[in-house]
Design a protein around this motif. Structure first.
Motif, PDB file in Angstrom:
ATOM      1  N   UNK A  54      -9.175  -8.939   6.080  1.00  0.00           N
ATOM      2  CA  UNK A  54      -8.285 -10.033   6.416  1.00  0.00           C
ATOM      3  C   UNK A  54      -6.826  -9.761   5.852  1.00  0.00           C
ATOM      4  N   UNK A  55      -6.489  -8.202   5.645  1.00  0.00           N
ATOM      5  CA  UNK A  55      -5.313  -8.440   5.113  1.00  0.00           C
ATOM      6  C   UNK A  55      -4.116  -7.763   5.380  1.00  0.00           C
ATOM      7  N   UNK A  56      -2.598  -8.743   5.739  1.00  0.00           N
ATOM      8  CA  UNK A  56      -1.975  -6.861   5.760  1.00  0.00           C
ATOM      9  C   UNK A  56      -1.596  -6.387   4.813  1.00  0.00           C
ATOM     10  N   UNK A  57      -1.074  -5.107   5.415  1.00  0.00           N
ATOM     11  CA  UNK A  57      -0.163  -3.975   4.474  1.00  0.00           C
ATOM     12  C   UNK A  57       1.139  -4.024   4.342  1.00  0.00           C
ATOM     13  N   UNK A  58       1.809  -4.087   3.965  1.00  0.00           N
ATOM     14  CA  UNK A  58       3.428  -3.769   3.994  1.00  0.00           C
ATOM     15  C   UNK A  58       2.582  -1.551   2.927  1.00  0.00           C
ATOM     16  N   UNK A  59       3.279  -0.704   4.321  1.00  0.00           N
ATOM     17  CA  UNK A  59       2.976   0.082   3.667  1.00  0.00           C
ATOM     18  C   UNK A  59       4.187   1.305   3.755  1.00  0.00           C
ATOM     19  N   UNK A  60       3.963   2.041   2.946  1.00  0.00           N
ATOM     20  CA  UNK A  60       4.713   2.939   2.402  1.00  0.00           C
ATOM     21  C   UNK A  60       4.954   3.906   2.553  1.00  0.00           C
TER      22      UNK A  60
ATOM     23  N   UNK B  88      -0.552  -4.583  -4.818  1.00  0.00           N
ATOM     24  CA  UNK B  88       0.246  -3.324  -4.794  1.00  0.00           C
ATOM     25  C   UNK B  88      -0.621  -2.612  -5.020  1.00  0.00           C
ATOM     26  N   UNK B  89      -1.319  -1.707  -4.216  1.00  0.00           N
ATOM     27  CA  UNK B  89      -2.341  -0.521  -4.085  1.00  0.00           C
ATOM     28  C   UNK B  89      -1.942   0.989  -4.164  1.00  0.00           C
ATOM     29  N   UNK B  90      -2.822   1.882  -4.753  1.00  0.00           N
ATOM     30  CA  UNK B  90      -2.351   2.754  -4.289  1.00  0.00           C
ATOM     31  C   UNK B  90      -4.096   3.493  -3.751  1.00  0.00           C
ATOM     32  N   UNK B  91      -3.125   4.522  -2.010  1.00  0.00           N
ATOM     33  CA  UNK B  91      -4.172   5.385  -1.537  1.00  0.00           C
ATOM     34  C   UNK B  91      -4.574   6.287  -2.104  1.00  0.00           C
ATOM     35  N   UNK B  92      -5.608   6.511  -2.107  1.00  0.00           N
ATOM     36  CA  UNK B  92      -5.675   8.195  -2.624  1.00  0.00           C
ATOM     37  C   UNK B  92      -6.542   8.977  -2.290  1.00  0.00           C
ATOM     38  N   UNK B  93      -7.067  10.351  -1.935  1.00  0.00           N
ATOM     39  CA  UNK B  93      -8.071  11.311  -1.180  1.00  0.00           C
ATOM     40  C   UNK B  93      -9.049  11.148  -2.621  1.00  0.00           C
TER      41      UNK B  93
ATOM     42  N   UNK C 184       1.252  -1.364   0.054  1.00  0.00           N
ATOM     43  CA  UNK C 184       0.036  -0.146   0.179  1.00  0.00           C
ATOM     44  C   UNK C 184       0.892   1.137  -0.086  1.00  0.00           C
ATOM     45  N   UNK C 185       0.792   2.172  -1.111  1.00  0.00           N
ATOM     46  CA  UNK C 185       1.635   3.518  -1.015  1.00  0.00           C
ATOM     47  C   UNK C 185       0.424   4.000  -1.171  1.00  0.00           C
ATOM     48  N   UNK C 186       0.601   5.209   0.136  1.00  0.00           N
ATOM     49  CA  UNK C 186      -0.660   6.474   0.738  1.00  0.00           C
ATOM     50  C   UNK C 186       0.200   7.404  -0.484  1.00  0.00           C
ATOM     51  N   UNK C 187      -0.876   7.740  -1.178  1.00  0.00           N
ATOM     52  CA  UNK C 187      -0.820   9.282  -2.002  1.00  0.00           C
ATOM     53  C   UNK C 187      -1.358  10.600  -2.036  1.00  0.00           C
ATOM     54  N   UNK C 188      -2.441  10.388  -0.361  1.00  0.00           N
ATOM     55  CA  UNK C 188      -3.290  11.043  -0.201  1.00  0.00           C
ATOM     56  C   UNK C 188      -2.618  12.133   1.004  1.00  0.00           C
ATOM     57  N   UNK C 189      -1.900  12.585   1.268  1.00  0.00           N
ATOM     58  CA  UNK C 189      -1.879  13.597   1.718  1.00  0.00           C
ATOM     59  C   UNK C 189      -2.068  15.071   1.071  1.00  0.00           C
ATOM     60  N   UNK C 190      -1.834  16.106   1.638  1.00  0.00           N
ATOM     61  CA  UNK C 190      -2.544  17.349   0.821  1.00  0.00           C
ATOM     62  C   UNK C 190      -0.819  18.185   0.878  1.00  0.00           C
TER      63      UNK C 190
END
Length: 203
Positions: free
Chosen positions: A92-98, A51-56, A12-18
């Motif tokens: 039920x998923x574990x996430x390797x987060x960046x 791998x997933x992207x997280x966004x607003x 999981x890539x966190x892309x949602x920051x301002x």
């Protein structure tokens, strides 16, 4: 850890920051010749992780060509929104987060996280070289850890790091701790750019 009930691990890539302090979208900065979100997604995919992207929600069109997108789907802000939206989608998923503000992170650090993962804990995380606290956004979050984060956020405590401090986690010293450098301002971006350039010039 051996066992039959270990949650599958995904990226999981966190892309949602301002990106307010950076004054430009941190996920699109090109430290390595490609947008930072793509660099991190490729890094996670190199471990054969889905791998997933997280966004607003207002960012979805920026990434609409990417096949696995998780728009924020919870009434919270900050990185908790990305973590919990992923958890809601796949509980039920574990996430390797960046987080996308990690320009120096490389495979050698992530190999340690993956190898040393303890699925019996709420998370496996590095110790920050800055303050000796857990790094919540370079970590493997197990479903139990994300359930704890959900409870914390619902009680008004929207801080992934504090959740880690109040749950059972595996903390790791990273021999490549310099790779945990966060770039959140133009000055920090310039510092990171120089380090990436210097590394590329080494024989």
């Amino acid at each position: 850890m051996a066992g039959n009930n270990i949650a599958p691990l995904k990226g999981l890539v966190l892309c949602g920051g301002q990106s307010a302090r950076m004054q430009e979208n941190k996920s699109r900065i090109s430290y390595h010749g490609i947008p930072q979100w793509q660099y991190l997604a490729d890094l996670l995919a190199s471990f054969e992780l889905e791998t997933y992207l997280s966004c607003r929600t207002d960012q979805q069109t920026d990434f609409d060509h990417y096949p696995r997108l998780i728009p924020d789907n919870v009434p919270y802000g900050g990185p908790s929104a990305g973590l919990l939206s992923a958890h809601l989608l796949q509980p039920d998923t574990a996430w390797l987060v960046l987080a996308c503000d990690l320009p120096l992170i490389s495979r050698q650090s992530l190999e340690i996280l993956v190898r040393e993962r303890d699925a019996a804990q709420s998370a496996t995380a590095f110790i920050s070289p800055v303050n000796d606290l857990p790094e919540p956004l370079i970590a493997i979050w197990e479903p139990a850890g994300l359930r704890a984060l959900q409870q914390s956020v619902e009680s008004g405590k929207n801080c992934p790091r504090k959740t880690l401090l109040n749950t059972n986690i595996r903390l790791l010293h990273n021999p490549y701790a310099a790779e945990q450098y966060n770039a959140n301002t133009p000055e920090e971006k310039a510092t990171a750019m120089k380090q990436v350039t210097d590394q590329s010039l080494r024989p």
